[in-house]
Scaffold this active site. Structure first.
Site, mmCIF file in Angstrom:
data_model
loop_
_atom_site.group_PDB
_atom_site.id
_atom_site.type_symbol
_atom_site.label_atom_id
_atom_site.label_comp_id
_atom_site.label_asym_id
_atom_site.label_seq_id
_atom_site.Cartn_x
_atom_site.Cartn_y
_atom_site.Cartn_z
ATOM 1 N N GLU A 209 0.841 -1.197 0.000
ATOM 2 C CA GLU A 209 0.000 0.000 0.000
ATOM 3 C C GLU A 209 0.878 1.250 0.000
ATOM 4 O OE1 GLU A 209 -3.795 -1.539 2.671
ATOM 5 O OE2 GLU A 209 -2.005 -0.763 3.704
ATOM 6 N N ILE A 266 5.442 3.895 1.856
ATOM 7 C CA ILE A 266 5.281 2.737 0.980
ATOM 8 C C ILE A 266 5.446 1.472 1.810
ATOM 9 C CG2 ILE A 266 6.132 1.530 -1.056
ATOM 10 C CD1 ILE A 266 7.080 4.158 -2.178
ATOM 11 N N GLU A 267 4.400 0.680 1.843
ATOM 12 C CA GLU A 267 4.388 -0.582 2.594
ATOM 13 C C GLU A 267 4.719 -1.724 1.631
ATOM 14 O OE1 GLU A 267 3.666 -0.947 5.855
ATOM 15 O OE2 GLU A 267 2.668 0.933 6.426
ATOM 16 N N ILE A 268 5.909 -2.302 1.789
ATOM 17 C CA ILE A 268 6.330 -3.377 0.891
ATOM 18 C C ILE A 268 5.713 -4.716 1.293
ATOM 19 C CG2 ILE A 268 8.516 -2.224 0.370
ATOM 20 C CD1 ILE A 268 9.869 -4.301 2.252
#
Length: 306
Positions: A209, A266-268
Site C-alpha cells: 500500500e 510505501i508498505e512493501i
C-alpha cells in the site's frame, strides 16, 4: 563485478556498516556518507547520498524494528543506482549519470538500528531502558526503539491528538513522553529540516500500500495525487486514503503538513501480520520498488516548477 549488498539474509546495523564502507570504496566519486545522529545505544544513524545534484530527495527505512527488510531494499538501491551511474545506463531514455548531476537522493537505510538488533539477535536489550521483564515475548513483533517508543509516532504533526491508550513503553504504538523525545526520530527530523527535500519516501512493511494524503489540500494535494498515482502504477501497490480524522505523528504526516511537499509511506510485501517480512518475498519486492528513486529523480528534473 561482485555484488556487495546481498539482500537475502538477516541484515543488522553491523552488516550494513560493513557494506557501506565497501560501497564508498568502490563508488567514491558517486556516493557520500555522513552520520546524522545516534540511537539510544549510540549506534550511528547513517545517511548515504547518491549523486551530486542540487535537487534533493530523501528515502528512509526501518523506523520500525521488525521492518528491517526495508533497509536491505534501500541498500540494494544504493548499490544499483551507483552502478547504473558508473556504467552510464539510461532510464526512460535519459542518461542516469546526467540525471544524478542534477538530483541527489539521500538514503537513510536504518532509522532504528537498536530495534533491528533486538529483533534479530536480542543482543540489544529493551529491559535496560524500560521496566518490563516480559519484553522478549514480543521480540518478533517489535516495532519500537529500545525505550519502547514507536518512532513513527514521534513527529510533531498532530502529536497531541494521537490515541495514546497505551501510555507506557511497549513493543508498538507508544508515542513517547513528547514529540521527538527519541534520538532516532530527532536525528531524522533535524537532518530533514537542514535540507530542502522535494519529495520523501518512508519505507515500511507490510501490505503493498501507499499512504500519501494525510490532511493535504490545494496545490499540494494535486501534486501529491499525481505522483501517488504514478507510484501506484510503478509498484502495483494500492493507494490508501486516510480516515476522516487520521492520527498523525508519522514522518510523512509531518513532512506533508510542515515541509509542504509530497511524501509517501510505501508498505512493501503482501501483508504478513506483526512480524518481519520473510526473505522469500524479496525478489518480488525488488522488482516492484527498484525504480522508485529513479522515477522521482526524473520527475524532479522534468517538472522544475512542481
Amino acid at each position: 563485478m561482485e555484488k556487495i549488498v546481498v539482500p537475502k539474509q538477516n541484515y543488522n546495523d553491523k552488516k550494513m556498516k560493513h557494506d557501506i564502507k565497501k560501497l564508498l570504496s568502490r563508488y567514491s566519486d558517486i556516493l557520500y556518507h555522513t552520520v546524522i545522529g545516534y540511537s539510544v545505544e549510540e549506534r550511528g544513524i547513517d545517511a548515504i547520498r547518491v549523486g551530486t545534484g542540487e535537487k534533493e530527495i530523501i528515502m528512509h527505512g526501518s523506523h520500525h524494528a521488525r521492518e528491517w527488510l526495508t533497509s536491505v531494499l534501500l541498500m540494494d538501491m544504493i548499490e544499483w543506482y551507483a552502478q547504473q551511474i558508473k556504467e552510464k545506463e539510461t532510464y526512460q531514455s535519459v542518461a542516469i549519470n546526467e540525471l544524478f548531476d542534477k538530483v541527489s537522493i539521500w538514503i537513510v537505510p536504518m532509522v532504528n538500528p537498536d530495534g533491528v538488533e533486538f529483533v534479530q539477535t536480542a543482543k540489544s536489550t529493551p529491559n535496560r531502558h524500560q521496566a518490563n521483564d516480559k519484553i522478549k515475548k514480543y521480540q518478533e513483533a517489535w516495532k519500537a526503539n529500545v525505550r519502547g517508543v514507536d518512532l513513527n509516532r514521534q513527529y510533531p504533526a498532530d502529536w497531541d491528538t494521537i490515541d495514546d491508550r497505551i501510555q507506557k513503553p511497549a513493543f508498538a504504538n507508544y508515542k513517547g513522553p513528547a514529540p521527538l523525545s527519541e534520538p532516532e526520530a530527532l536525528s531524522l527530523y533535524s537532518f530533514t529540516c537542514a535540507h530542502n527535500f522535494l519529495y520523501a519516501v518512508s519505507y515500511h512493511a507490510s501490505g503493498e500500500e501507499i499512504f500519501w494524503k494525510y490532511k493535504t489540500e490545494g496545490a499540494l494535494l494535486k501534486e501529491a495525487a499525481i505522483l501517488a498515482n504514478k507510484l501506484s502504477i510503478l509498484t502495483g501497490y494500492s493507494l490508501v486514503a486516510p480516515d476522516e480524522n487520521p492520527s498523525g505523528g508519522g514522518f510523512t504526516d509531518w513532512f506533508l503538513t510542515e515541509i509542504k511537499r509530497p511524501a509517501f509511506t510505501i508498505e512493501i510485501a503482501p501483508y504478513v501480520g506483526p512480524r518481519a517480512v520473510p526473505l522469500k518475498y524479496y525478489d518480488h519486492i525488488w522488482r516492484e520498488n527498484c525504480y522508485v528513486g529513479l522515477f522521482l529523480a526524473k520527475y524532479a528534473v522534468d517538472h522544475p516548477n512542481a
